[in-house]
Scaffold this motif. Structure first.
Motif, PDB file in Angstrom:
ATOM      1  N   VAL A  55       0.843  -1.199   0.000  1.00  0.00           N
ATOM      2  CA  VAL A  55       0.000   0.000   0.000  1.00  0.00           C
ATOM      3  C   VAL A  55       0.875   1.244   0.000  1.00  0.00           C
ATOM      4  O   VAL A  55       2.050   1.194   0.362  1.00  0.00           O
ATOM      5  N   LYS A  56       0.288   2.367  -0.443  1.00  0.00           N
ATOM      6  CA  LYS A  56       0.985   3.650  -0.442  1.00  0.00           C
ATOM      7  C   LYS A  56       0.424   4.523   0.671  1.00  0.00           C
ATOM      8  O   LYS A  56      -0.803   4.650   0.816  1.00  0.00           O
ATOM      9  N   VAL A  57       1.305   5.115   1.449  1.00  0.00           N
ATOM     10  CA  VAL A  57       0.908   5.995   2.542  1.00  0.00           C
ATOM     11  C   VAL A  57       1.623   7.334   2.383  1.00  0.00           C
ATOM     12  O   VAL A  57       2.292   7.570   1.386  1.00  0.00           O
ATOM     13  N   ALA A  58       1.493   8.188   3.380  1.00  0.00           N
ATOM     14  CA  ALA A  58       2.133   9.511   3.363  1.00  0.00           C
ATOM     15  C   ALA A  58       1.765  10.283   2.101  1.00  0.00           C
ATOM     16  O   ALA A  58       2.624  10.808   1.401  1.00  0.00           O
ATOM     17  N   GLY A  59       0.464  10.288   1.798  1.00  0.00           N
ATOM     18  CA  GLY A  59       0.009  11.015   0.621  1.00  0.00           C
ATOM     19  C   GLY A  59       0.403  10.343  -0.683  1.00  0.00           C
ATOM     20  O   GLY A  59       0.360  10.955  -1.741  1.00  0.00           O
ATOM     21  N   GLY A  60       0.792   9.056  -0.626  1.00  0.00           N
ATOM     22  CA  GLY A  60       1.203   8.321  -1.820  1.00  0.00           C
ATOM     23  C   GLY A  60       2.682   8.369  -2.091  1.00  0.00           C
ATOM     24  O   GLY A  60       3.161   7.802  -3.071  1.00  0.00           O
ATOM     25  N   PHE A 137     -12.290   8.106   5.759  1.00  0.00           N
ATOM     26  CA  PHE A 137     -10.928   8.635   5.720  1.00  0.00           C
ATOM     27  C   PHE A 137     -10.960  10.109   5.365  1.00  0.00           C
ATOM     28  O   PHE A 137     -11.643  10.540   4.448  1.00  0.00           O
ATOM     29  N   LYS A 138     -10.212  10.907   6.127  1.00  0.00           N
ATOM     30  CA  LYS A 138     -10.109  12.332   5.857  1.00  0.00           C
ATOM     31  C   LYS A 138      -8.689  12.667   5.447  1.00  0.00           C
ATOM     32  O   LYS A 138      -7.744  12.378   6.188  1.00  0.00           O
ATOM     33  N   LYS A 139      -8.546  13.229   4.259  1.00  0.00           N
ATOM     34  CA  LYS A 139      -7.226  13.568   3.761  1.00  0.00           C
ATOM     35  C   LYS A 139      -6.667  14.778   4.500  1.00  0.00           C
ATOM     36  O   LYS A 139      -7.401  15.684   4.882  1.00  0.00           O
ATOM     37  N   GLY A 140      -5.356  14.757   4.718  1.00  0.00           N
ATOM     38  CA  GLY A 140      -4.691  15.847   5.400  1.00  0.00           C
ATOM     39  C   GLY A 140      -4.528  17.063   4.500  1.00  0.00           C
ATOM     40  O   GLY A 140      -4.738  16.997   3.276  1.00  0.00           O
ATOM     41  N   PHE A 141      -4.121  18.177   5.105  1.00  0.00           N
ATOM     42  CA  PHE A 141      -4.011  19.441   4.380  1.00  0.00           C
ATOM     43  C   PHE A 141      -2.975  19.372   3.259  1.00  0.00           C
ATOM     44  O   PHE A 141      -3.165  19.951   2.186  1.00  0.00           O
ATOM     45  N   ILE A 142      -1.857  18.648   3.495  1.00  0.00           N
ATOM     46  CA  ILE A 142      -0.786  18.624   2.499  1.00  0.00           C
ATOM     47  C   ILE A 142      -0.864  17.418   1.562  1.00  0.00           C
ATOM     48  O   ILE A 142      -0.011  17.270   0.694  1.00  0.00           O
ATOM     49  N   ASP A 143      -1.879  16.557   1.731  1.00  0.00           N
ATOM     50  CA  ASP A 143      -1.993  15.389   0.845  1.00  0.00           C
ATOM     51  C   ASP A 143      -2.126  15.812  -0.611  1.00  0.00           C
ATOM     52  O   ASP A 143      -1.554  15.197  -1.514  1.00  0.00           O
ATOM     53  N   GLY A 144      -2.903  16.878  -0.858  1.00  0.00           N
ATOM     54  CA  GLY A 144      -3.058  17.374  -2.230  1.00  0.00           C
ATOM     55  C   GLY A 144      -1.759  17.888  -2.800  1.00  0.00           C
ATOM     56  O   GLY A 144      -1.463  17.692  -3.985  1.00  0.00           O
ATOM     57  N   LEU A 145      -0.940  18.525  -1.950  1.00  0.00           N
ATOM     58  CA  LEU A 145       0.363  19.028  -2.396  1.00  0.00           C
ATOM     59  C   LEU A 145       1.310  17.886  -2.728  1.00  0.00           C
ATOM     60  O   LEU A 145       1.999  17.918  -3.756  1.00  0.00           O
ATOM     61  N   VAL A 146       1.343  16.853  -1.886  1.00  0.00           N
ATOM     62  CA  VAL A 146       2.210  15.694  -2.137  1.00  0.00           C
ATOM     63  C   VAL A 146       1.812  15.006  -3.430  1.00  0.00           C
ATOM     64  O   VAL A 146       2.661  14.580  -4.219  1.00  0.00           O
ATOM     65  N   ALA A 147       0.498  14.919  -3.683  1.00  0.00           N
ATOM     66  CA  ALA A 147       0.012  14.256  -4.899  1.00  0.00           C
ATOM     67  C   ALA A 147       0.487  14.968  -6.160  1.00  0.00           C
ATOM     68  O   ALA A 147       0.679  14.330  -7.206  1.00  0.00           O
ATOM     69  N   VAL A 150       3.877  13.310  -6.817  1.00  0.00           N
ATOM     70  CA  VAL A 150       4.043  11.846  -6.899  1.00  0.00           C
ATOM     71  C   VAL A 150       2.970  11.145  -7.733  1.00  0.00           C
ATOM     72  O   VAL A 150       3.180  10.015  -8.170  1.00  0.00           O
ATOM     73  N   ASP A 151       1.814  11.802  -7.950  1.00  0.00           N
ATOM     74  CA  ASP A 151       0.732  11.151  -8.689  1.00  0.00           C
ATOM     75  C   ASP A 151       0.596  11.726 -10.093  1.00  0.00           C
ATOM     76  O   ASP A 151       1.046  12.834 -10.379  1.00  0.00           O
ATOM     77  N   HIS A 152      -0.039  10.938 -10.968  1.00  0.00           N
ATOM     78  CA  HIS A 152      -0.306  11.397 -12.331  1.00  0.00           C
ATOM     79  C   HIS A 152      -1.443  12.417 -12.298  1.00  0.00           C
ATOM     80  O   HIS A 152      -2.396  12.273 -11.520  1.00  0.00           O
ATOM     81  N   PRO A 153      -1.362  13.474 -13.123  1.00  0.00           N
ATOM     82  CA  PRO A 153      -2.425  14.499 -13.111  1.00  0.00           C
ATOM     83  C   PRO A 153      -3.827  13.947 -13.314  1.00  0.00           C
ATOM     84  O   PRO A 153      -4.800  14.547 -12.855  1.00  0.00           O
ATOM     85  N   ASP A 154      -3.952  12.806 -14.008  1.00  0.00           N
ATOM     86  CA  ASP A 154      -5.279  12.231 -14.226  1.00  0.00           C
ATOM     87  C   ASP A 154      -5.943  11.813 -12.917  1.00  0.00           C
ATOM     88  O   ASP A 154      -7.169  11.660 -12.853  1.00  0.00           O
ATOM     89  N   ALA A 159      -8.163  19.523  -4.713  1.00  0.00           N
ATOM     90  CA  ALA A 159      -7.143  20.154  -3.865  1.00  0.00           C
ATOM     91  C   ALA A 159      -5.774  20.145  -4.550  1.00  0.00           C
ATOM     92  O   ALA A 159      -5.014  21.116  -4.460  1.00  0.00           O
ATOM     93  N   SER A 160      -5.457  19.045  -5.255  1.00  0.00           N
ATOM     94  CA  SER A 160      -4.172  18.956  -5.948  1.00  0.00           C
ATOM     95  C   SER A 160      -4.074  19.992  -7.055  1.00  0.00           C
ATOM     96  O   SER A 160      -3.021  20.620  -7.247  1.00  0.00           O
ATOM     97  N   TRP A 161      -5.175  20.195  -7.788  1.00  0.00           N
ATOM     98  CA  TRP A 161      -5.161  21.192  -8.860  1.00  0.00           C
ATOM     99  C   TRP A 161      -5.027  22.611  -8.294  1.00  0.00           C
ATOM    100  O   TRP A 161      -4.373  23.471  -8.888  1.00  0.00           O
ATOM    101  N   VAL A 162      -5.639  22.845  -7.139  1.00  0.00           N
ATOM    102  CA  VAL A 162      -5.499  24.160  -6.492  1.00  0.00           C
ATOM    103  C   VAL A 162      -4.046  24.388  -6.087  1.00  0.00           C
ATOM    104  O   VAL A 162      -3.482  25.465  -6.299  1.00  0.00           O
ATOM    105  N   TRP A 163      -3.427  23.353  -5.498  1.00  0.00           N
ATOM    106  CA  TRP A 163      -2.005  23.452  -5.130  1.00  0.00           C
ATOM    107  C   TRP A 163      -1.142  23.720  -6.361  1.00  0.00           C
ATOM    108  O   TRP A 163      -0.228  24.555  -6.339  1.00  0.00           O
ATOM    109  N   ALA A 164      -1.417  22.963  -7.447  1.00  0.00           N
ATOM    110  CA  ALA A 164      -0.617  23.116  -8.663  1.00  0.00           C
ATOM    111  C   ALA A 164      -0.766  24.529  -9.235  1.00  0.00           C
ATOM    112  O   ALA A 164       0.223  25.145  -9.664  1.00  0.00           O
ATOM    113  N   GLY A 165      -1.992  25.054  -9.213  1.00  0.00           N
ATOM    114  CA  GLY A 165      -2.206  26.413  -9.708  1.00  0.00           C
ATOM    115  C   GLY A 165      -1.485  27.441  -8.859  1.00  0.00           C
ATOM    116  O   GLY A 165      -0.872  28.390  -9.372  1.00  0.00           O
ATOM    117  N   GLY A 166      -1.527  27.251  -7.537  1.00  0.00           N
ATOM    118  CA  GLY A 166      -0.836  28.171  -6.645  1.00  0.00           C
ATOM    119  C   GLY A 166       0.667  28.151  -6.846  1.00  0.00           C
ATOM    120  O   GLY A 166       1.330  29.199  -6.855  1.00  0.00           O
TER     121      GLY A 166
END
Length: 200
Positions: A55-60, A137-147, A150-154, A159-166
């Protein structure tokens, strides 16, 4: 939290490859005869005793291996519900629809209910099928930033798109500041005219 753990009435603790126990939301699925574990909002099946699952943890960003427990220990009512309500015994070699699956053998041959009791109801950690699974499960504040890293944009969440835009806007501002500091000044200093020295 770092390992995406969950602590509550629906959690079960698992052994991991690091030697430490980690707790996650888990649900016994009666129809599929498996245990499902929720890690980062993904339901992963435990199909047999002591099965090892990656499994993947720490936001993946980090992978670890958890070991499934003995299913009869964590989901006893999936094998012989309510311990056969005290009106039968648990037959671990019972054949149901051509498959060996533990079940109750009721003392009353006319009682064909799964727990030797017509009043048996699924509740708590038991669900009839996977369609009833609800993630808590509740995602943490920085999970979107970590994604973002480490994760594919798809697979990015809102939250990840907001982080990426910022981050993109921040990058543009940094480039603008650097260019502004290096850009030559538009006003040129006027050269002073030196008075001519008198001829002797």
């Amino acid at each position: 939290n770092l390992y995406s753990e969950y602590y509550g009435v629906e959690s079960t603790c698992f052994e991991t490859s690091s030697g430490e126990g980690r707790c996650y939301q888990a649900q016994c699925i009666v129809d599929e005869f498996i245990l499902k574990v929720n890690v980062r909002d993904e339901w992963i099946p435990c199909t047999r005793d002591f099965e090892e699952i990656n499994v993947k943890v720490a936001g993946g960003a980090y992978s670890t291996t958890i070991t499934c427990p003995r299913l009869s220990s964590v989901c006893p009512d999936m094998f012989c519900p309510l311990n056969c309500a005290g009106r039968g015994y648990c037959n671990f070699t019972k054949v149901t629809n051509g498959t060996v699956r533990p079940g109750c053998e009721c003392f009353d041959p006319e009682d064909t209910s799964i727990a030797c009791s017509q009043s048996f109801r699924l509740s708590g950690r038991y669900s009839k099928d996977s369609s009833l699974l609800k993630s808590i499960f509740k995602k943490g504040f920085i999970d979107g930033l970590v994604a973002v890293f480490v994760d594919h944009p798809d697979t990015w969440s809102t939250a990840s798109w907001v982080w990426a835009g910022g981050l993109f806007v921040l990058l543009l501002l940094m480039i603008l500041c650097i260019c502004t500091s290096l850009w030559p000044s538009g006003s040129k200093q006027k050269r002073r005219k030196m008075p001519r020295s008198d001829r002797i």
